[in-house]
Design a protein around this motif. Structure first.
Motif, PDB file in Angstrom:
ATOM      1  N   LEU A   1      -3.950  -4.190   6.291  1.00  0.00           N
ATOM      2  CA  LEU A   1      -2.499  -4.017   6.236  1.00  0.00           C
ATOM      3  C   LEU A   1      -2.015  -2.990   7.254  1.00  0.00           C
ATOM      4  CD1 LEU A   1      -1.888  -4.104   2.373  1.00  0.00           C
ATOM      5  CD2 LEU A   1      -1.227  -5.825   4.051  1.00  0.00           C
ATOM      6  N   MET A   2      -2.791  -1.946   7.460  1.00  0.00           N
ATOM      7  CA  MET A   2      -2.424  -0.943   8.462  1.00  0.00           C
ATOM      8  C   MET A   2      -2.364  -1.552   9.855  1.00  0.00           C
ATOM      9  SD  MET A   2      -4.720   2.217   7.003  1.00  0.00           S
ATOM     10  CE  MET A   2      -4.554   3.183   8.492  1.00  0.00           C
ATOM     11  N   LEU A   3      -3.281  -2.460  10.147  1.00  0.00           N
ATOM     12  CA  LEU A   3      -3.333  -3.071  11.471  1.00  0.00           C
ATOM     13  C   LEU A   3      -2.350  -4.226  11.620  1.00  0.00           C
ATOM     14  CD1 LEU A   3      -7.208  -3.155  11.976  1.00  0.00           C
ATOM     15  CD2 LEU A   3      -5.582  -1.550  13.001  1.00  0.00           C
TER      16      LEU A   3
ATOM     17  N   GLU B   1       4.843  -2.073  10.682  1.00  0.00           N
ATOM     18  CA  GLU B   1       6.270  -1.883  10.432  1.00  0.00           C
ATOM     19  C   GLU B   1       6.549  -1.754   8.938  1.00  0.00           C
ATOM     20  OE1 GLU B   1       5.011  -4.503  11.989  1.00  0.00           O
ATOM     21  OE2 GLU B   1       5.534  -4.229  14.109  1.00  0.00           O
ATOM     22  N   ALA B   2       5.867  -2.570   8.138  1.00  0.00           N
ATOM     23  CA  ALA B   2       6.077  -2.540   6.692  1.00  0.00           C
ATOM     24  C   ALA B   2       5.575  -1.250   6.065  1.00  0.00           C
ATOM     25  CB  ALA B   2       5.386  -3.735   6.041  1.00  0.00           C
ATOM     26  N   LEU B   3       4.630  -0.590   6.723  1.00  0.00           N
ATOM     27  CA  LEU B   3       4.094   0.679   6.219  1.00  0.00           C
ATOM     28  C   LEU B   3       4.715   1.883   6.914  1.00  0.00           C
ATOM     29  CD1 LEU B   3       0.287  -0.218   5.954  1.00  0.00           C
ATOM     30  CD2 LEU B   3       2.047  -0.370   4.186  1.00  0.00           C
ATOM     31  N   GLY B   4       5.582   1.634   7.876  1.00  0.00           N
ATOM     32  CA  GLY B   4       6.222   2.741   8.590  1.00  0.00           C
ATOM     33  C   GLY B   4       5.288   3.456   9.538  1.00  0.00           C
ATOM     34  N   LEU B   5       4.312   2.744  10.095  1.00  0.00           N
ATOM     35  CA  LEU B   5       3.336   3.371  10.983  1.00  0.00           C
ATOM     36  C   LEU B   5       3.698   3.224  12.455  1.00  0.00           C
ATOM     37  CD1 LEU B   5       0.012   2.269   9.227  1.00  0.00           C
ATOM     38  CD2 LEU B   5       1.360   4.360   8.891  1.00  0.00           C
ATOM     39  N   SER B   6       4.720   2.443  12.734  1.00  0.00           N
ATOM     40  CA  SER B   6       5.116   2.234  14.131  1.00  0.00           C
ATOM     41  C   SER B   6       6.522   2.759  14.378  1.00  0.00           C
ATOM     42  CB  SER B   6       5.060   0.739  14.464  1.00  0.00           C
ATOM     43  OG  SER B   6       5.899  -0.005  13.597  1.00  0.00           O
TER      44      SER B   6
ATOM     45  N   SER C   1       9.084  -7.382   1.562  1.00  0.00           N
ATOM     46  CA  SER C   1       8.321  -8.634   1.636  1.00  0.00           C
ATOM     47  C   SER C   1       6.860  -8.402   1.270  1.00  0.00           C
ATOM     48  CB  SER C   1       8.426  -9.229   3.046  1.00  0.00           C
ATOM     49  OG  SER C   1       9.762  -9.561   3.366  1.00  0.00           O
ATOM     50  N   LEU C   2       6.310  -7.290   1.736  1.00  0.00           N
ATOM     51  CA  LEU C   2       4.930  -6.948   1.406  1.00  0.00           C
ATOM     52  C   LEU C   2       4.794  -6.582  -0.067  1.00  0.00           C
ATOM     53  CD1 LEU C   2       2.092  -6.497   2.629  1.00  0.00           C
ATOM     54  CD2 LEU C   2       2.765  -4.126   3.059  1.00  0.00           C
ATOM     55  N   ALA C   3       5.819  -5.898  -0.568  1.00  0.00           N
ATOM     56  CA  ALA C   3       5.766  -5.416  -1.951  1.00  0.00           C
ATOM     57  C   ALA C   3       5.682  -6.550  -2.961  1.00  0.00           C
ATOM     58  CB  ALA C   3       6.989  -4.553  -2.251  1.00  0.00           C
ATOM     59  N   TRP C   4       6.328  -7.683  -2.644  1.00  0.00           N
ATOM     60  CA  TRP C   4       6.280  -8.798  -3.598  1.00  0.00           C
ATOM     61  C   TRP C   4       4.840  -9.231  -3.878  1.00  0.00           C
ATOM     62  CZ3 TRP C   4      10.350  -8.499  -6.071  1.00  0.00           C
ATOM     63  CH2 TRP C   4      11.630  -8.483  -5.510  1.00  0.00           C
ATOM     64  N   TRP C   5       3.974  -9.113  -2.898  1.00  0.00           N
ATOM     65  CA  TRP C   5       2.597  -9.556  -3.059  1.00  0.00           C
ATOM     66  C   TRP C   5       1.747  -8.572  -3.866  1.00  0.00           C
ATOM     67  CZ3 TRP C   5       1.115 -14.348  -1.705  1.00  0.00           C
ATOM     68  CH2 TRP C   5       1.937 -15.052  -0.825  1.00  0.00           C
TER      69      TRP C   5
END
Length: 277
Positions: free
Chosen positions: A68-70, A74-79, A89-93
């Motif tokens: 997920l980090m790679l 964007e969804a993790l706020g790493l970029s 969208s990621l959270a639903w999973w």
């Protein structure tokens, strides 16, 4: 034992606050990954695995975290800044299954006292417990260090209030076959402590969990109940595994799962609430 407990608590507090306030988003995510993998190693113990099998459980949990980090920076706020839409969208999973797990399945699990049997079932359950917690820690940090600290404090206050109220007034056992020390009076104390804390934050800052007052109170009640459920769930698994603590990684405090049991049930729900609002 008391000396070790105090020394460990001091180092844990200093290290946690330093990481919370000083680490970059990537650094915090990597730390959360390490903590989740150590918790997974302890989860292997709850599954009654030993040696290399427990290490394999830890490494296995690290795979989706790293992926997920790679794949979803964007969804993790790493970029840069957090893309809240991508995060939702990621959270639903991950967070929606956690919501169903803690509010629907675990209460039934506690009543029926199902065993954590079978490797596949144990690994799946561990994933539902630990991966949403990892994701919640990563995402909630983007609210700011103080916000995440305040959210975690809600759980700590529930635990502390339950302990002291139970010690002073406890008479009726909450779940004697799971955790004989917990009482209904302690649970009521946890509710009172969380309500006082939540309302104090609301009136002093003008908001709490970004909710209006009419929604804040029932939300606090639900979060308190879920935090107690998380605590009882780990207590049940430890009792079934025949161990007192999830590990001895933290001298005087047991293991990581012993310290985050209530957080595993509450943080994913708070994160989902924040992303949906």
């Amino acid at each position: 034992m008391l000396k070790a407990r105090v020394i460990t608590a001091i180092f844990l507090l200093i290290g946690f606050l330093a990481a919370l306030f000083l680490l970059s988003p990537l650094g915090w995510t990597l730390l959360a990954t390490v903590v989740a993998m150590l918790a997974a190693w302890e989860w292997g113990g709850l599954m009654r695995l030993v040696g290399i099998q427990r290490i394999a459980v830890a490494l296995l949990l690290g795979v989706p975290c790293t992926t997920l980090m790679l794949a979803q920076p964007e969804a993790l706020g790493l970029s840069g800044s957090l893309d809240k839409g991508a995060a939702l969208s990621l959270a639903w999973w991950f967070l929606l299954p956690a919501l169903g797990f803690w509010t629907l399945l675990v209460p039934l699990w506690l009543v029926r006292r199902f065993p954590l049997s079978g490797t596949a079932f144990g690994l799946l359950t561990g994933a539902v417990v630990l991966l949403p917690t990892w994701l919640a820690l990563v995402l909630l940090r983007h609210l700011g260090p103080w916000a995440l600290l305040g959210i975690m404090a809600l759980v700590w206050i529930a635990d502390i209030a339950a302990y002291f109220t139970g010690r002073a007034f406890g008479r009726r056992k909450l779940a004697p076959q799971i955790s004989p020390g917990k009482t209904w009076e302690g649970a009521y104390g946890a509710v009172a402590g969380v309500l006082i804390y939540g309302l104090a934050v609301y009136f002093l800052s003008g908001s709490a969990l970004a909710l209006p007052l009419l929604l804040l109170i029932p939300t606090l009640l639900v979060l308190t109940a879920v935090s107690i459920i998380g605590d009882l769930f780990e207590s049940l698994l430890k009792r079934q595994a025949g161990i007192k603590d999830s590990s001895q990684l933290l001298p005087g405090h047991g293991g990581i799962l012993d310290r985050i049991d209530s957080l595993t049930s509450t943080l994913p729900l708070v994160t989902l609430l924040w992303l949906v609002l």
